[in-house]
Design an enzyme around this catalytic site. Structure first.
Site, PDB file in Angstrom:
ATOM      1  N   CYS A  11     -20.142  -5.612 -60.839  1.00  0.00           N
ATOM      2  CA  CYS A  11     -19.203  -6.420 -60.098  1.00  0.00           C
ATOM      3  C   CYS A  11     -19.513  -7.374 -59.266  1.00  0.00           C
ATOM      4  CB  CYS A  11     -18.104  -5.587 -60.005  1.00  0.00           C
ATOM      5  SG  CYS A  11     -17.348  -5.157 -61.799  1.00  0.00           S
ATOM      6  N   HIS A  56     -12.513  -7.981 -54.802  1.00  0.00           N
ATOM      7  CA  HIS A  56     -12.765  -7.989 -56.465  1.00  0.00           C
ATOM      8  C   HIS A  56     -12.184  -6.917 -57.119  1.00  0.00           C
ATOM      9  CE1 HIS A  56     -14.518  -6.960 -60.088  1.00  0.00           C
ATOM     10  NE2 HIS A  56     -14.388  -5.468 -59.721  1.00  0.00           N
ATOM     11  N   ASN A  65     -10.068  -7.021 -64.861  1.00  0.00           N
ATOM     12  CA  ASN A  65     -10.826  -6.915 -64.160  1.00  0.00           C
ATOM     13  C   ASN A  65     -12.295  -7.753 -64.766  1.00  0.00           C
ATOM     14  OD1 ASN A  65     -13.435  -6.065 -62.704  1.00  0.00           O
ATOM     15  ND2 ASN A  65     -13.385  -4.134 -63.014  1.00  0.00           N
TER      16      ASN A  65
HETATM   17  O1  UT7 Z   1     -15.227  -2.619 -61.686  1.00  0.00           O
HETATM   18  C1  UT7 Z   1     -15.594  -1.825 -61.139  1.00  0.00           C
HETATM   19  C2  UT7 Z   1     -15.747  -1.102 -61.187  1.00  0.00           C
HETATM   20  N1  UT7 Z   1     -14.596  -0.213 -61.476  1.00  0.00           N
HETATM   21  C3  UT7 Z   1     -13.351   0.290 -61.726  1.00  0.00           C
HETATM   22  O2  UT7 Z   1     -13.884   0.642 -60.063  1.00  0.00           O
HETATM   23  C4  UT7 Z   1     -12.413   1.277 -61.855  1.00  0.00           C
HETATM   24  C5  UT7 Z   1     -12.206   2.970 -61.175  1.00  0.00           C
HETATM   25  N2  UT7 Z   1     -11.036   3.549 -61.889  1.00  0.00           N
HETATM   26  C6  UT7 Z   1     -10.186   3.315 -62.082  1.00  0.00           C
HETATM   27  O3  UT7 Z   1      -9.301   2.615 -61.850  1.00  0.00           O
HETATM   28  C7  UT7 Z   1      -9.436   4.985 -62.891  1.00  0.00           C
HETATM   29  O4  UT7 Z   1     -10.010   6.019 -62.455  1.00  0.00           O
HETATM   30  C8  UT7 Z   1      -9.035   4.087 -64.204  1.00  0.00           C
HETATM   31  C9  UT7 Z   1      -7.973   3.276 -64.086  1.00  0.00           C
HETATM   32  C10 UT7 Z   1     -10.542   3.897 -65.281  1.00  0.00           C
HETATM   33  C11 UT7 Z   1      -8.535   5.932 -64.487  1.00  0.00           C
HETATM   34  O5  UT7 Z   1      -7.228   6.279 -63.958  1.00  0.00           O
HETATM   35  P1  UT7 Z   1      -7.231   8.076 -63.122  1.00  0.00           P
HETATM   36  O6  UT7 Z   1      -5.654   7.956 -62.757  1.00  0.00           O
HETATM   37  O7  UT7 Z   1      -8.430   8.017 -62.813  1.00  0.00           O
HETATM   38  O8  UT7 Z   1      -7.157   8.488 -64.893  1.00  0.00           O
HETATM   39  P2  UT7 Z   1      -8.023   9.723 -65.679  1.00  0.00           P
HETATM   40  O9  UT7 Z   1      -9.628   8.937 -65.664  1.00  0.00           O
HETATM   41  O10 UT7 Z   1      -7.774  10.827 -64.718  1.00  0.00           O
HETATM   42  O11 UT7 Z   1      -7.300  10.013 -67.327  1.00  0.00           O
HETATM   43  C12 UT7 Z   1      -5.826  10.177 -66.719  1.00  0.00           C
HETATM   44  C13 UT7 Z   1      -5.751  10.735 -68.326  1.00  0.00           C
HETATM   45  C14 UT7 Z   1      -6.243  11.009 -68.991  1.00  0.00           C
HETATM   46  O12 UT7 Z   1      -5.627  12.369 -70.231  1.00  0.00           O
HETATM   47  P3  UT7 Z   1      -5.968  13.994 -69.710  1.00  0.00           P
HETATM   48  O13 UT7 Z   1      -7.126  14.156 -70.509  1.00  0.00           O
HETATM   49  O14 UT7 Z   1      -4.947  13.830 -68.668  1.00  0.00           O
HETATM   50  O15 UT7 Z   1      -4.343  14.342 -70.791  1.00  0.00           O
HETATM   51  C15 UT7 Z   1      -6.729  10.418 -69.764  1.00  0.00           C
HETATM   52  O16 UT7 Z   1      -6.902  10.474 -71.200  1.00  0.00           O
HETATM   53  O17 UT7 Z   1      -5.294   9.465 -69.090  1.00  0.00           O
HETATM   54  C16 UT7 Z   1      -5.793   9.163 -70.037  1.00  0.00           C
HETATM   55  N3  UT7 Z   1      -5.659   7.902 -70.254  1.00  0.00           N
HETATM   56  C17 UT7 Z   1      -5.477   6.808 -71.117  1.00  0.00           C
HETATM   57  N4  UT7 Z   1      -3.353   6.894 -71.107  1.00  0.00           N
HETATM   58  C18 UT7 Z   1      -3.283   6.331 -72.141  1.00  0.00           C
HETATM   59  C19 UT7 Z   1      -7.149   6.910 -69.657  1.00  0.00           C
HETATM   60  N5  UT7 Z   1      -7.035   5.955 -70.298  1.00  0.00           N
HETATM   61  C20 UT7 Z   1      -5.398   6.137 -70.850  1.00  0.00           C
HETATM   62  C21 UT7 Z   1      -5.075   4.671 -71.317  1.00  0.00           C
HETATM   63  N6  UT7 Z   1      -3.557   4.831 -71.802  1.00  0.00           N
HETATM   64  N7  UT7 Z   1      -5.661   3.443 -71.904  1.00  0.00           N
END
Ligand code: UT7
Length: 315
Positions: free
Chosen positions: A113, A242, A272
């Protein structure tokens, strides 16, 4: 002193728009979750003929038109992409052929990225040192071919598209500085394996680790960039970040005490698009009249590697 100046920008977005509602039909997710955690509402998804080369060439043509530069006068083509059409030849060579750019320097770079900021920095060195006068810098990505369409943790986050810039040697200020970093110790928090022919290769990401690192590194990076020039947040007209997650973008703007009105945000509509996201945002901000000649822009990105980087630009 010679500067590299952005004299044209262009972009290309695939025709097909894929909304959060479309993802709701495929995986266990919701529009509310995606919008709250990422700020994304929709993304563009490439059709079979919308390849990295095709999208990159279209974006480049738009940039050449804006700059009023003839393709035959381009001396360097750099394509930042993690989704090239072929391992080799480079997408840069395929775009060179398509645009009928005569023999020149052409190569791809891979910095995930952060690729566009890396490409900008390389082209800046070529121009500042007097080796060349005109460069074409392109970020083009078909992220939809790298996602596991069953994995809700990653599939909703990415989209396809391309953005491009023409850079020309100028006596008046253009790119003021670029600052690039990488730390391979973080290689395993965001990666795609090499295709072996046996199993499909997908994006793997430890979302929270990437999120925390992004907020920390980008916060340091933008502060260091201002400090390098001994300037203040008020001197920045536009932050062009980004576009991975609105919460990361807001955290970086907060670090700079920059209101969101001074941030070009496309993540809601584009999601993204990896190395394409900054040139896409730049082109949109320029074409809708927000970004004006003479303004100061701060570009920043972080991605797989982990790599990160910034550019301070007088437009
Ligand atoms: O381009 C550079 C690289 N990428 C980034 O910069 C992305 C960086 N990371 C992020 O933007 C965030 O970490 C995410 C958007 C990917 C995830 O958000 P988060 O607030 O960190 O969520 P999490 O990974 O802690 O997941 C929270 C919950 C989990 O469920 P449990 O374990 O709490 O029951 C996930 O399984 O959300 C669940 N989850 C979803 N739920 C509904 C993960 N993906 C989804 C989804 N829909 N698409």
């Amino acid at each position: 002193m010679k500067y590299a100046k952005i004299t044209g920008t262009g972009s290309y977005l695939p025709k097909q728009v894929f909304t959060n509602a479309d993802w709701e039909k495929r995986v266990n997710t919701s529009d509310a979750w995606i919008v709250e955690r990422t700020g994304i509402k929709s993304r563009h998804i490439a059709s079979e003929n919308e390849t990295a080369t095709m999208m990159g060439a279209n974006a480049a043509l738009n940039a050449l038109n804006m700059a009023n530069v003839n393709a035959k006068d381009i001396q360097l083509v750099i394509v930042a992409t993690g989704t090239p059409d072929k391992i080799f030849p480079a997408t840069a060579c395929l775009i060179q052929k398509q645009l009928q750019i005569p023999t020149c320097i052409a190569f791809d770079i891979q910095a995930a990225c952060s690729g566009f900021v890396y490409a900008l920095s390389i082209a800046d060195q070529y121009i500042k040192s007097g080796v060349i006068k005109r460069a074409l810098i392109i970020g083009t990505e078909v992220m939809s071919r790298l996602i596991d369409w069953q994995d809700r943790n990653t599939c909703v986050l990415f989209g396809d598209g391309a953005g491009a810039c023409v850079l020309e040697a100028s006596d008046s200020p253009g790119i003021l500085s670029t600052h690039l970093y990488a730390d391979g110790n973080y290689n395993d928090i965001l990666y795609v394996d090499m295709p072996s022919g046996k199993e499909p290769c997908y994006i793997h990401m430890q979302g929270q680790k990437v999120f925390k690192l992004a907020v920390a590194k980008l916060g340091e990076l933008v502060k260091d960039t201002l400090q390098f020039h001994n300037i203040k947040s008020e001197d920045i007209d536009w932050l062009v970040p980004h576009q991975a997650n609105i919460r990361i973008i807001k955290a970086t703007a907060d670090k700079l005490k920059l209101p969101m009105e001074k941030v070009i945000c496309t993540v809601e509509a584009h999601s993204n698009t990896s190395s394409a996201s900054i040139p896409l945002a730049l082109d949109i901000g320029i074409r809708d009249g927000r970004i004006k000649k003479g303004q100061t822009l701060l570009l920043e990105a972080i991605g797989g590697g982990m790599t990160w980087g910034s550019a301070l630009v007088k437009y």
